[in-house]
Design an enzyme around this catalytic site. Structure first.
Site, PDB file in Angstrom:
ATOM      1  N   LYS A 475      37.004  40.615 -25.667  1.00  0.00           N
ATOM      2  CA  LYS A 475      36.152  41.814 -25.692  1.00  0.00           C
ATOM      3  C   LYS A 475      35.219  41.674 -26.885  1.00  0.00           C
ATOM      4  O   LYS A 475      35.676  41.587 -28.022  1.00  0.00           O
ATOM      5  CB  LYS A 475      37.023  43.067 -25.829  1.00  0.00           C
ATOM      6  CG  LYS A 475      36.232  44.370 -25.932  1.00  0.00           C
ATOM      7  CD  LYS A 475      37.163  45.551 -25.867  1.00  0.00           C
ATOM      8  CE  LYS A 475      36.482  46.854 -26.197  1.00  0.00           C
ATOM      9  NZ  LYS A 475      37.442  47.954 -26.318  1.00  0.00           N
ATOM     10  N   ASP A 533      23.087  46.072 -20.551  1.00  0.00           N
ATOM     11  CA  ASP A 533      21.778  45.657 -20.050  1.00  0.00           C
ATOM     12  C   ASP A 533      21.909  44.323 -19.332  1.00  0.00           C
ATOM     13  O   ASP A 533      22.925  43.635 -19.444  1.00  0.00           O
ATOM     14  CB  ASP A 533      20.768  45.570 -21.200  1.00  0.00           C
ATOM     15  CG  ASP A 533      21.226  44.619 -22.295  1.00  0.00           C
ATOM     16  OD1 ASP A 533      21.288  43.407 -22.019  1.00  0.00           O
ATOM     17  OD2 ASP A 533      21.544  45.064 -23.413  1.00  0.00           O
ATOM     18  N   GLU A 613      55.076  59.612 -13.913  1.00  0.00           N
ATOM     19  CA  GLU A 613      53.751  59.041 -14.196  1.00  0.00           C
ATOM     20  C   GLU A 613      53.763  57.517 -14.028  1.00  0.00           C
ATOM     21  O   GLU A 613      52.809  56.929 -13.512  1.00  0.00           O
ATOM     22  CB  GLU A 613      53.318  59.398 -15.621  1.00  0.00           C
ATOM     23  CG  GLU A 613      52.947  60.866 -15.776  1.00  0.00           C
ATOM     24  CD  GLU A 613      52.713  61.253 -17.238  1.00  0.00           C
ATOM     25  OE1 GLU A 613      51.702  61.913 -17.509  1.00  0.00           O
ATOM     26  OE2 GLU A 613      53.559  60.903 -18.089  1.00  0.00           O
TER      27      GLU A 613
END
Ligand code: DGJ
Length: 743
Positions: A475, A533, A613
């Site tokens: 990342k 972009d 959950e």
């Protein structure tokens, strides 16, 4: 197809559905004639030839006074020669001559797609594109401009870029160098652009053009959360389904600027490119300056179609990663699970429970290196913090692999903290102005990526990490904007080049790393979606869409992003409730519905979840696996944007063969005794027969209004529409999947 008509001196660029036409004017200027639906024709009869008053004439056309650059549509407008409207270029020669009078010299038509040196540009497969280059020159200064056009027939995309060449004997100074001038001489045009802020990126806004100039720009050194380098010009009656629209998307990640002018005659001109703020460039004799590419699209079939054109083009012709067209792993990112408060044991515990839920990739976010216990220090020291992760990074990553998970690591390569070994040993590597205390952003400074030694060090450091450690995913974050635009190595006359050189340095670094490590999946990030972009998408097949993980806020962020960028490029995760950014509580199911319209992953500590959950997450991941090809390869349609009258977001994916459709609806508000929630599906085969395969309701007790085996025709679902049952509760949501039936 690219054709040159020698008699009429026209260039006609045709794709399957669109046509772009230009003409070499009476004294050599390159005039724009037409961009619209494909048709037979020569549109030079539309040129204005009457004297409008105060619109000057080229010397050789002064008779009649009707012909002026001030009223002609052009391909690359310059100042100082009679066109007082927006200009693409501002330049000055060594002897003080400003502007340029660019006249046709020659042209070339060739198969394949041009490329740009040091900047990403769209690429073409065998036989997929043709290139036209037109050379223009200014006699007074020796400046030449080469205009480049790439024609992708089947994709209905035309790319444009430009190069400036100094053929004179002395240096030229460029104070502005935009990539494209697009003139739309007739018609009523509106503009859609995408503005925002940190945690609220790409909010669509549609404005009527005013007389004068409207500007979309970033001077932040990055394309920014505030204004995306993408605009759509459309007719007032254009909707998602119908109408003419024209898109302009800049393939660039730094300062950008788009000006849209409505002139005295009502004609519209859009100029897009690198921003001229803090920009200047010295071009020595023989040197070339290249400007980033603009991706142009035109359609008569509405904004959904325009989005599909960009989605396909970015995935197939812009993004170079092998992952662009592949399934991506479901990830769990440690950021909102632990922030920087972790050690190896805690990370392994989270990773283990993530694996049990079906997660495939575990990402260690910020906080694993140097003395990075908070965000005041440590950036630049890309070696493991052994106090937190004893034994080193490899030991931890190996243990994560041993769990059967892929591994991911967070980096913020472009930055340095004052409190870091890197800054202490190389203070001049940061952008700082001599004699002035630097401006701080998140207590960090920006490395001077315009320097080759900095790029080389970053390359060696990151490549070293990737070579020595089993890392499957990176990342790549960037958490502040550029100030103190001063490079300690450039001469005074070149300090205006810093921001563009920074972007070139970044692209060089990304190019080298992604080439050497093609199997590493890179995810871009800049405090969320601050650099979302087409330039970054050339290297990163996915970008973290926003630091805001609230599913209700994400409805507009992801919908805004979808106008230009493909859904599989949008990093999107399920996070804890109440949400860390907004404090809002939402059902887990609803968070899943929104995150699935993206790369899909989690950003929470599964150890803090209830059994119920956890079970829901397992089911969510199964559903995602069932639909991920549909989401990645299918056509995405906007069905309903959240507004006051209809406070729900709805969108849909349709498989390429139109056999499968997934409808998603999320309610941002509920009311008692609500009006029927009625939606018209899109993109189906009207004659096709569709049966509901599955329907999931989250955060509410609703059930399907029809017996499940009712078969609908595509026409029923699209033209008659489909009414959902009443949905009550806190942010309820629905996912319905229809599949076509035969016989
Ligand atoms: C900003 C990113 O957008 C977040 O996801 C996280 O990685 C933080 N930076 C870490 O500092």
């Amino acid at each position: 197809m690219i054709q040159f008509d020698r008699i009429k001196k026209t260039f006609t660029l045709t794709t399957e559905k669109t046509m772009y036409q230009m003409q070499i004017g009476p004294v050599g200027h390159l005039l724009h004639l037409y961009y619209g639906p494909v048709t037979e024709g020569c549109f030079d009869y539309l040129q204005l030839t009457r004297d409008c008053g105060f619109s000057p004439n080229p010397y050789d056309l002064q008779e009649g006074r009707g012909w002026s650059l001030d009223t002609q549509a052009q391909e690359y407008s310059t100042p100082g020669v009679g066109d007082f409207r927006l200009s693409t270029l501002e330049s000055e020669s060594a002897d003080g001559i400003q502007g340029a009078d660019l006249r046709y010299v020659s042209h070339q038509i060739r198969p394949g797609k041009y490329q740009l040196a040091g900047m990403p540009a769209a690429f073409a497969g065998e036989g997929e594109a043709e290139t036209l280059s037109v050379l223009l020159a200014d006699a007074a200064t020796g400046m030449q401009v080469e205009l480049l056009y790439g024609v992708f027939s089947q994709r209905n995309v035309i790319t444009r870029a430009a190069r400036i060449l100094n053929r004179g004997a002395s240096a030229l100074r460029l104070n502005k160098a935009a990539s494209v001038c697009l003139d739309l001489p007739f018609g009523d045009w509106q503009m859609i652009h995408f503005h925002g802020r940190h945690t609220m990126e790409r909010q669509p806004e549609r404005v009527t053009l005013m007389n004068g100039i409207q500007t979309i720009s970033s001077a932040r050194g990055a394309s920014s959360h505030q204004h995306n380098p993408f605009v759509i010009l459309c007719q007032p009656d254009t909707t998602d389904r119908f109408g003419q629209c024209c898109g302009m998307m800049l393939v660039y990640s730094g300062n950008h600027r788009t000006d849209v002018e409505m002139d005295q005659a009502g004609a519209v001109r859009a100029v897009m490119g690198i921003s001229d703020t803090n920009f200047s460039w010295t071009l020595e004799p023989g040197e070339v300056f290249e400007m980033p590419e603009v991706l142009l699209t035109f359609t008569q079939e509405g904004l959904d179609d325009l989005s599909h054109l960009y989605h396909r083009f970015i995935q197939h012709n812009v993004c170079r990663s092998r992952y662009a067209l592949e399934r991506r792993p479901v990830l769990l990112n440690s950021w909102e699970a632990a922030y920087m408060d972790f050690d190896a044991e805690k990370l392994l515990r989270i990773a283990r429970s993530a694996k049990e839920l079906g997660v495939e990739l575990f990402v260690i976010d910020d906080g694993w290196f140097g003395n990075r216990d908070d965000d005041f220090r440590g950036l630049g020291d890309w070696f493991v913090n052994e106090k937190k992760l004893p034994g080193g990074l490899k030991v931890l990553l190996d243990s994560i692999h041993a769990l059967g998970l892929k591994t991911g690591l967070w980096l913020e390569p472009e930055m340095v903290s004052e409190d870091s070994d890197l800054y202490r040993s190389h203070p001049d590597w940061a952008l700082t102005v001599p004699g002035r205390k630097p401006t701080m952003g998140r207590s960090q400074l920006v490395l001077d990526l315009s320097r080759e030694d900095v790029i080389q060090w970053l390359y060696e450091t990151i490549a070293g990490l990737l070579r020595e450690n089993p890392i499957d995913y990176v990342k790549w974050d960037m958490n502040r904007h550029l100030t103190d635009l001063y490079s300690h190595t450039l001469p005074a006359c070149r300090q205006g080049e810093v921001t563009h050189r920074y972007v070139l340095g970044l692209y060089d670094l990304l190019e080298r790393l992604t080439r050497e490590f093609p199997d590493v999946l890179f995810e871009g990030c800049s405090g969320g979606g601050g650099r979302f972009d087409a330039g970054m998408l050339a290297y990163h097949p996915q970008i973290w869409c926003s630091d805001n993980t609230d599913p209700i806020a994400r409805l507009t962020i992801q919908e805004g992003t979808s106008y230009g960028y493909p859904v599989p490029a949008m990093g999107s995760h399920v996070s804890a409730s109440p949400n860390h950014q907004t404090g809002r509580s939402t059902p887990l199911g609803t968070r899943g519905v929104v995150a699935m319209s993206g790369t899909f992953g989690y950003e929470l500590d599964p150890g803090l979840l209830s059994q119920e959950e956890k079970d829901e997450i397992r089911r969510q991941i199964d559903r995602y696996h069932d639909w991920q090809d549909l989401i990645r390869e299918g056509d995405y349609y906007r069905i309903q944007s959240v507004d006051k009258a209809r406070p729900y977001g709805a969108w849909e994916f349709v498989s390429p063969d139109r056999d499968e459709v997934l409808l998603n609806v999320v309610l941002a508000d509920v009311s008692s005794n609500p009006r029927p929630l009625h939606l018209h599906l899109k993109g189906l085969d009207p004659q096709g027969r569709y049966r509901i395969e599955s329907a999931g309701f989250y955060g509410c007790n609703a059930r399907l209004p029809h017996v499940p085996d009712r078969i609908f025709t595509g026409g029923e679902l699209m033209y008659g529409g489909y009414t959902l049952p009443i949905l009550l509760g806190n942010y309820p949501s629905v996912q319905i999947c229809w599949k076509s039936v035969t016989g």
